[in-house]
Design a protein around this motif. Sequence first.
Motif, PDB file in Angstrom:
ATOM      1  N   GLN A   1     -11.013 -70.758 -33.021  1.00  0.00           N
ATOM      2  CA  GLN A   1     -10.214 -71.861 -32.477  1.00  0.00           C
ATOM      3  C   GLN A   1      -8.732 -71.502 -32.581  1.00  0.00           C
ATOM      4  OE1 GLN A   1     -11.538 -75.180 -31.375  1.00  0.00           O
ATOM      5  NE2 GLN A   1     -13.314 -73.813 -31.231  1.00  0.00           N
ATOM      6  N   VAL A   2      -7.943 -72.047 -31.668  1.00  0.00           N
ATOM      7  CA  VAL A   2      -6.492 -71.879 -31.723  1.00  0.00           C
ATOM      8  C   VAL A   2      -5.865 -73.229 -31.411  1.00  0.00           C
ATOM      9  CG1 VAL A   2      -6.361 -71.130 -29.294  1.00  0.00           C
ATOM     10  CG2 VAL A   2      -4.519 -70.528 -30.879  1.00  0.00           C
ATOM     11  N   SER A   3      -4.761 -73.541 -32.091  1.00  0.00           N
ATOM     12  CA  SER A   3      -4.103 -74.825 -31.886  1.00  0.00           C
ATOM     13  C   SER A   3      -3.493 -74.901 -30.495  1.00  0.00           C
ATOM     14  CB  SER A   3      -3.031 -75.051 -32.949  1.00  0.00           C
ATOM     15  OG  SER A   3      -2.031 -74.050 -32.873  1.00  0.00           O
TER      16      SER A   3
ATOM     17  N   GLY B   1      -0.626 -72.659 -30.068  1.00  0.00           N
ATOM     18  CA  GLY B   1      -0.870 -71.256 -30.385  1.00  0.00           C
ATOM     19  C   GLY B   1      -0.388 -70.805 -31.743  1.00  0.00           C
TER      20      GLY B   1
ATOM     21  N   ARG C   1      -4.663 -70.533 -36.003  1.00  0.00           N
ATOM     22  CA  ARG C   1      -5.986 -70.068 -35.596  1.00  0.00           C
ATOM     23  C   ARG C   1      -6.971 -70.452 -36.699  1.00  0.00           C
ATOM     24  NH1 ARG C   1      -1.593 -68.519 -34.155  1.00  0.00           N
ATOM     25  NH2 ARG C   1      -1.080 -66.664 -32.957  1.00  0.00           N
TER      26      ARG C   1
ATOM     27  N   ARG D   1       0.723 -68.245 -37.600  1.00  0.00           N
ATOM     28  CA  ARG D   1       1.220 -67.088 -36.869  1.00  0.00           C
ATOM     29  C   ARG D   1       1.959 -66.139 -37.815  1.00  0.00           C
ATOM     30  NH1 ARG D   1       4.218 -68.594 -31.594  1.00  0.00           N
ATOM     31  NH2 ARG D   1       2.066 -68.633 -30.807  1.00  0.00           N
TER      32      ARG D   1
ATOM     33  N   SER E   1      -5.291 -71.376 -26.214  1.00  0.00           N
ATOM     34  CA  SER E   1      -4.354 -72.460 -26.513  1.00  0.00           C
ATOM     35  C   SER E   1      -4.051 -73.238 -25.241  1.00  0.00           C
ATOM     36  CB  SER E   1      -3.061 -71.894 -27.118  1.00  0.00           C
ATOM     37  OG  SER E   1      -2.448 -70.988 -26.212  1.00  0.00           O
TER      38      SER E   1
ATOM     39  N   THR F   1      -2.187 -67.847 -25.819  1.00  0.00           N
ATOM     40  CA  THR F   1      -2.887 -67.210 -26.931  1.00  0.00           C
ATOM     41  C   THR F   1      -4.396 -67.398 -26.773  1.00  0.00           C
ATOM     42  OG1 THR F   1      -1.021 -67.695 -28.404  1.00  0.00           O
ATOM     43  CG2 THR F   1      -3.106 -67.072 -29.434  1.00  0.00           C
TER      44      THR F   1
ATOM     45  N   VAL G   1      -8.078 -66.425 -28.759  1.00  0.00           N
ATOM     46  CA  VAL G   1      -8.748 -65.880 -29.933  1.00  0.00           C
ATOM     47  C   VAL G   1     -10.226 -65.738 -29.620  1.00  0.00           C
ATOM     48  CG1 VAL G   1      -7.095 -66.726 -31.637  1.00  0.00           C
ATOM     49  CG2 VAL G   1      -8.994 -68.190 -30.939  1.00  0.00           C
TER      50      VAL G   1
ATOM     51  N   GLU H   1      -7.066 -61.574 -31.757  1.00  0.00           N
ATOM     52  CA  GLU H   1      -6.123 -62.397 -30.993  1.00  0.00           C
ATOM     53  C   GLU H   1      -5.582 -61.586 -29.820  1.00  0.00           C
ATOM     54  OE1 GLU H   1      -2.661 -64.926 -32.710  1.00  0.00           O
ATOM     55  OE2 GLU H   1      -1.842 -62.921 -32.344  1.00  0.00           O
TER      56      GLU H   1
ATOM     57  N   THR I   1      -2.524 -61.924 -27.026  1.00  0.00           N
ATOM     58  CA  THR I   1      -1.350 -62.637 -26.524  1.00  0.00           C
ATOM     59  C   THR I   1      -1.213 -62.353 -25.038  1.00  0.00           C
ATOM     60  OG1 THR I   1      -0.237 -62.479 -28.658  1.00  0.00           O
ATOM     61  CG2 THR I   1       1.139 -62.947 -26.747  1.00  0.00           C
TER      62      THR I   1
END
Length: 659
Positions: A21-23, A26, A29, A53, A339, A344, A346, A360, A362
């Motif tokens: 999961q990613v917020s 971003g 995680r 991060r 995200s 982002t 993951v 991850e 980017t």
Amino acid sequence: MPLPPLTAERLATLRSVTDPQVSDDGTLRAVVVHAPAAARGASPRSGIRVFRRNGPARTVTSGRGVHLLPRISPSGRRLAFASDRDEPGLWRLYCAELEEAEPAPRPHWFDALPGVVEDIVWARDETALLVGVADDGSETGNARGGTRFAGGDEAEAPWTVHRPATGWRRLYRVDLASGAAVQVSPDRLTVWEFGWAGHGPVAAVVSADPSENGWYDAHVAVLDIETRTARTVHRPRWQLQSPVVAEDGRTVAFVEGPQSDRALLAGDVTVLDLETGAVARPDHEADVSRLRWTRDGRLFWVGVVSLETACGFLRRAAQTWTVDECWRGRATIGRAHCSRDGRTVVAVRQAHDRPPELHELTVPAARATGGAEPGAQWRPLTAVNAALAGIAPARETVHRWRSGDGTEIHGLLLLPVDRPATALPLVVVVHGGPTGAATSLYAQGTQRGDALLLAQAGCAVLLPNFRGSLGRGREFMAANIGDLGGGDLGDIESGVASLVAAGLADPDRVGITGASYGGYMAAWAAVRSEVFAASVPVAGLMNWLSYHNTSNVGRFDEIFLDGDPYDPAGPHLARSPVMYVRGCRTPTLLLHGDADRACPLSQAQEFYQGLVSAGCETELVVYKGAGHGMTQREQLIDVQRRIVDWFTRHLRLEPAGRS
């Protein structure tokens, strides 16, 4: 320098890494890291790790229990999750603060919520959670072991009662301040899966039948959680997965395709405008498995393309949709998560020589806005399986061949590293489903690594994506419906023939194994093919008629055999391995769990008794408490050893040292 050999015991130390999961922005995680397979009598465990991060990982959950479904709140201040710490096998709802205080506050348990938690979505204002729950006693689904969500009280009861129309799946709204849980889905409607933007309507895959059979005929509905009403918006030809609602609340997307197993679907994307009713079906090469909307109206996707996996975005441009692919490769990524800003990604990433770890990606700014610059590389965030990294007793290549009718078939080929690829014994490992796919995995095989151990023992190992597999589009995916054990077995036999013709495989030393549908194919090949010198069906099905009446997914065989199970002249008997045991001379080892509700133990027992009566060499090993696959440490080790030993004996393997 000599490399350490890979053993069943070392493979049992592998840690599964799941549910990345990613917020929204971003910066955070989260991932679930499971302990190695638990020994018999011990309880499985997992923990949830959160990464800021460029910061170190923090373990949010600890102690006993399996903690799943980490869901980061929109602000990044809280984490909702499910845990069975108090009732093993029954996951309840918890919420933890993600502040840096030491010691961390104890997670809060929402004890007013009934049932087993299966998914969690945050309200945009963080005042509530929308939670999908299954009634205690419901089926887990075959992807989660093919058993039931049953507590200790039921296990100790002197009897079990079965009734139809029980085991519902519902949606609840849980108020964060008061802890109150209110059902918001209609009664008499099972919600298999749902998507919510945190406000407005809910898109859901639903059915009136709560049993596992109901999923095969489910439809897409829009739920109004204020009035507890449902409106059907799509009745599909095939099965459904991953409904998601855009930020505007008016656009819904989902995946549709023929699929044998709930939660494992991949197929075509449909986008539906709830106001106008307009439907779009974007063209894309991948068979897509999961979707997620970004704030700017793009659809993040992850999927399978032949033997590769890929991820990217679907971007609307006027009346068309454009595919922006971020990454594609032979490594396998599963449930990748993006995200909300689309910057982002993951995912848990693995390959035949790299055990699973959280990674991850980017997304470059140009790519995020639809440009053509190449995507960045994956960056590892965990190293929980570092002790196994680099221990790869096989080299992996791609193998392509033509089947008897001219269809091109793709597969992966594992070759031993310590001997020339000439006249090798060969084992075919058939994937399950049949709507699955062979992609590059570390613990490749029927049960977490036996394919690697076979390669180490001197075998070539073929993992075919026969007709009916994912990754080649809907037509290929549906090509074995109504012909199970026909063209797909022909694809496998022609793959063996191509390796023999190339001088790589010894035609007198060919074996076959597989789990679930792969177990069916291993049994079917044992009685219907002259190609194989030994067979190991694992958790397989042997009699389609009795399977229909004893499995938890009898609707599956009706669809995929395309026949009436009670027609004496129909495919249910004609395509059952047990009907052809007379005259079978293929040595067959049967491995099966006694708690398997997907392919009940009686399937293996029928085939075993038939082979014994036919005078065929056979053994049946029953694993106590195991469902649709073995998970206990001792059982995993035993399965791998027995598979290697059976083929060592019957294919005359000659293991050599590695260097």
